[in-house]
Design an enzyme around this catalytic site. Structure first.
Site, PDB file in Angstrom:
ATOM      1  N   CYS A  82       0.840  -1.196   0.000  1.00  0.00           N
ATOM      2  CA  CYS A  82       0.000   0.000   0.000  1.00  0.00           C
ATOM      3  C   CYS A  82       0.885   1.259   0.000  1.00  0.00           C
ATOM      4  CB  CYS A  82      -0.985  -0.037   1.167  1.00  0.00           C
ATOM      5  SG  CYS A  82      -2.335   1.163   1.018  1.00  0.00           S
ATOM      6  N   HIS A 193      -3.763  -4.838  -1.110  1.00  0.00           N
ATOM      7  CA  HIS A 193      -3.523  -5.463   0.192  1.00  0.00           C
ATOM      8  C   HIS A 193      -3.545  -6.980   0.035  1.00  0.00           C
ATOM      9  CE1 HIS A 193      -3.790  -1.926   2.887  1.00  0.00           C
ATOM     10  NE2 HIS A 193      -4.568  -1.450   1.936  1.00  0.00           N
ATOM     11  N   GLU A 195      -2.900  -9.168   2.219  1.00  0.00           N
ATOM     12  CA  GLU A 195      -3.466  -9.773   3.430  1.00  0.00           C
ATOM     13  C   GLU A 195      -4.986  -9.749   3.436  1.00  0.00           C
ATOM     14  OE1 GLU A 195      -3.255  -5.401   4.464  1.00  0.00           O
ATOM     15  OE2 GLU A 195      -2.141  -6.825   3.234  1.00  0.00           O
TER      16      GLU A 195
END
Length: 213
Positions: A82, A193, A195
């Site tokens: 990010c 992202h 994750e």
């Protein structure tokens, strides 16, 4: 192996660490201790929010010099996430102009507020949600991930890299092809992202853990 998530006060630290722990049995630490960062086998540079705040916290925690040294030496794999991607560029348009780390040439630009798609329909800024990523160049971190796979985004600014050789993935939003994956040598950085990106994101993190540049 030790994977260090660099804690300079900004970023989705615990979610990134938990996702890494999910894909590996290696030791994952969240730390701002320079000795532990230097001693780690792999590094993750996260970032979230305004880049002015991220760069400011990197200075306040006295980690900017260390991060720049690690980027210059390229002695171990580093994954930017990010704003951790945006920080690698020369400059950001945010807040009237913010100097960044200057590891890769290019700048961070703001999506126009009057964004429209090819049919002329208005698009929201920030760019939020799932969008496909086109793999612009082959890379070990794309292994096992389909071309034009979907990843999760939340951002109002995007990277425009100055060197095509460093552009590893792009995403089309409106009429802009944002450089959402960039890298050189032992550094790979993404705007999305991983994750939060389900199977594809976890696969990218697994590839990072196994990467031997």
């Amino acid at each position: 192996m030790t994977i260090a998530v660099i804690d300079y006060g900004m970023g989705n630290l615990h979610s990134v660490a938990k996702a890494l722990e999910h894909v590996t049995h290696e030791h994952v630490v969240i730390t701002r201790d320079p000795r532990r960062i230097q001693g780690a086998t792999r590094l993750v540079l996260p970032g979230q929010g305004a880049i002015r705040d991220c760069m400011g916290e990197l200075e306040r925690t006295e980690l900017r010099g260390l991060v720049q040294e690690l980027l210059a030496n390229q002695s171990k794999p580093l994954l930017g996430i990010c704003v951790g991607q945006q920080m690698l560029l020369d400059h950001s348009e945010e807040s009237g102009g913010i100097p960044c780390l200057g590891f890769l040439s290019g700048e961070v630009k703001r999506f126009p507020l009057d964004m429209v798609d090819e049919r002329g329909q208005r698009l929201k800024v920030p760019h939020m949600g799932w969008n496909l990523v086109h793999q612009h160049h082959e890379h070990p971190l794309w292994q096992g991930i389909d071309q034009d796979e979907h990843f999760y985004f939340v951002h109002s600014y995007y990277v425009a890299a100055g060197d095509d050789a460093c552009v590893l993935g792009t995403t089309r939003y409106g009429r802009i092809d944002a450089h959402v994956a960039i890298g050189r040598d032992a550094t790979f950085a993404v705007q999305f992202h991983p994750e939060k990106s389900s199977r594809a994101g976890l696969k990218l993190l697994e590839n990072f853990v196994n990467w031997a540049p």
